[in-house]
Design an enzyme around this catalytic site. Structure first.
Site, PDB file in Angstrom:
ATOM      1  N   HIS A  90     -47.169  17.798 -46.933  1.00 55.69           N
ATOM      2  CA  HIS A  90     -46.662  17.567 -48.282  1.00 55.69           C
ATOM      3  C   HIS A  90     -45.271  18.191 -48.431  1.00 55.69           C
ATOM      4  CE1 HIS A  90     -50.961  17.067 -50.139  1.00 55.69           C
ATOM      5  NE2 HIS A  90     -50.503  15.963 -49.588  1.00 55.69           N
ATOM      6  N   LYS A 102     -44.788  10.889 -43.783  1.00 55.24           N
ATOM      7  CA  LYS A 102     -43.965  10.248 -44.809  1.00 55.24           C
ATOM      8  C   LYS A 102     -42.547  10.803 -44.790  1.00 55.24           C
ATOM      9  CE  LYS A 102     -47.430   8.830 -48.204  1.00 55.24           C
ATOM     10  NZ  LYS A 102     -47.863   8.957 -49.620  1.00 55.24           N
ATOM     11  N   HIS A 110     -58.690   8.003 -46.475  1.00 59.45           N
ATOM     12  CA  HIS A 110     -58.028   9.058 -47.240  1.00 59.45           C
ATOM     13  C   HIS A 110     -59.047  10.040 -47.824  1.00 59.45           C
ATOM     14  CE1 HIS A 110     -53.800   9.749 -47.842  1.00 59.45           C
ATOM     15  NE2 HIS A 110     -54.015  10.236 -49.037  1.00 59.45           N
ATOM     16  N   TYR A 162     -55.716  20.286 -54.979  1.00 58.67           N
ATOM     17  CA  TYR A 162     -56.917  20.728 -54.277  1.00 58.67           C
ATOM     18  C   TYR A 162     -57.432  22.059 -54.810  1.00 58.67           C
ATOM     19  CZ  TYR A 162     -55.846  16.899 -51.191  1.00 58.67           C
ATOM     20  OH  TYR A 162     -55.584  15.639 -50.708  1.00 58.67           O
TER      21      TYR A 162
END
Length: 324
Positions: free
Chosen positions: A285, A189, A259, A294
Site C-alpha cells: 500500500h 500497483k 482478494h 484492517y
C-alpha cells in the site's frame, strides 16, 4: 504551430500510461472509456480538452451523481480525468488544472470481507479432491490450485501479482519466486516492486506444482509460473473459478474470491502482530490510510471476543448480583 486535436492528445496519453506507467490491460481500457466520455461531454458543450474548466468538471461530476453513479465510480472517473490533465500540464499545454481539488461525494466505507482464521486454514488444507485426480493433467491442476491458494493467503498477493509470476527472473518478468530465499518478488500497483516472504507451506506447494507443471504441456518458452490447460499463462477468470471450486470442496459456505484471501492475510497478520506499518509494506500500500481499514476488522474481532467472554457484556450481565 497548431495544437494537437483531442483524439491525438487522448491517444498520446493512453500510450503514456501503457508504456511509462505500465498499467494493466483492464485498467487501460477503463482509462480509455472514461476519457472518451470526457471528450464527448466537452464536445457536446463546444469545448476541447484544453478549454475545459473547473466549473465544467464540477457540473459533470454532479450529473454523474444525479444519474445514480456510486461515489467510488465517480472518484475513479475523476481520477482518470485528473491524470490526463496532470500530464497535459507537464506537456505545457494547459495553464490551469481543471480537475485539481475536485472530489467525488464521500462513500460509506465498507469493511473488506475476510475469512476467520479457522476457515482460512480449513480452506488451504481441505480444498483438494478427497480421492485424488484421475489423470496427470487433472493432478497437475490440483497442485497448481493448491499453490495459488497458499500464495494468496500466505503472502497476501493480489491476483494480478500472482498470475504475473514467472518461473525464472528475467528483464521482462513482472514477478518471480525465489524458493531458496523463500521470497516472492512482485510488480504491484503503480509499477512498484516489492518482496514478500513465502512460508514453508507455500514453498512446498509451489515445488509440488513445478514438478507437475509439465503435465499441462506449457508452450515452448512459456515463462509463466501458473499456466492453464492450453499451456499459456493462466487467466484471471480461470483462477477465480478454480478458487471458488476449491472453497466449495472445502465446505466453506461463502463465495471465496482471490482478494478475500488477501484481506484474510492482512487481517490475520495484524491480529497476531499489531504491526500496521509491517502489514502496509507486505501489502504494497502506498498510504497507511489504506491499510488502516484492517484495524477496524481487528477491532470487530476483539469486540466479538469481549461479547462472548466478558460477564458484563452478556445480556443480563448486570443482573443479579452483588456488590462487594
Amino acid at each position: 504551430m497548431d495544437k494537437p486535436d483531442d483524439a491525438a492528445l487522448l491517444q498520446a496519453y493512453l500510450d503514456h500510461v501503457r508504456v511509462q506507467r505500465r498499467l494493466g490491460a483492464r485498467t487501460q481500457q477503463l482509462y480509455r472509456t472514461h476519457l472518451q466520455g470526457l471528450v464527448q461531454r466537452a464536445h457536446a458543450e463546444g469545448l476541447t480538452l484544453l478549454t475545459v474548466g473547473p466549473a465544467h468538471v464540477r457540473r459533470w461530476a454532479a450529473q454523474l451523481h444525479a444519474q445514480g453513479h456510486a461515489p467510488r465510480g465517480i472518484a475513479l472517473v475523476l481520477s482518470c480525468w485528473r491524470g490526463l490533465y496532470t500530464w497535459l500540464g507537464r506537456q505545457g499545454l494547459i495553464e490551469r488544472h481543471p480537475v485539481q481539488g475536485i472530489r467525488a461525494p464521500k462513500a460509506a466505507r465498507t469493511l473488506p470481507k475476510a475469512l476467520p482464521v479457522e476457515a482460512a486454514l480449513h480452506l488451504v488444507e481441505r480444498g483438494q479432491p478427497a480421492d485424488g485426480a484421475p489423470d496427470p493433467a487433472a493432478a497437475a491442476i490440483v497442485r497448481r490450485d493448491q499453490a495459488m491458494v497458499e500464495l494468496l493467503y500466505g503472502s497476501g498477493l493480489r491476483l494480478g501479482e500472482l498470475l504475473g509470476l514467472d518461473v525464472q527472473p528475467s528483464p521482462h518478468a513482472r514477478g518471480w519466486i525465489d524458493l531458496p530465499g523463500a521470497e516472492a518478488h512482485v510488480l504491484g500497483k503503480g509499477g512498484k516492486w516489492r518482496s514478500v516472504p513465502v512460508g514453508p507451506a507455500a514453498c512446498a506447494a509451489v515445488q509440488a506444482w513445478l514438478a507437475e507443471r509439465p503435465a499441462l504441456q506449457p508452450r515452448p518458452g512459456e515463462p509463466a509460473l501458473f499456466i492453464g490447460t492450453r499451456g499459456a499463462r493462466l487467466t484471471p477468470q480461470v483462477a477465480r473459478r478454480s478458487l471458488a471450486a476449491w472453497a466449495q470442496r472445502a465446505g466453506l459456505p461463502q463465495h471465496v474470491h482471490p482478494h478475500m484471501l488477501r484481506h484474510s492475510f492482512a487481517s490475520h497478520v495484524l491480529q497476531s502482530s499489531g504491526d500496521l506499518r509491517g502489514v502496509q509494506e507486505l501489502l504494497g500500500h502506498a498510504s497507511i490510510a489504506t491499510t488502516q481499514v484492517y484495524t477496524r476488522l481487528d477491532f470487530q474481532h476483539l469486540a466479538r471476543v469481549y461479547e462472548a467472554a466478558h460477564p458484563r457484556a452478556r445480556r443480563g450481565g448486570a443482573g443479579k448480583g452483588s456488590a462487594s
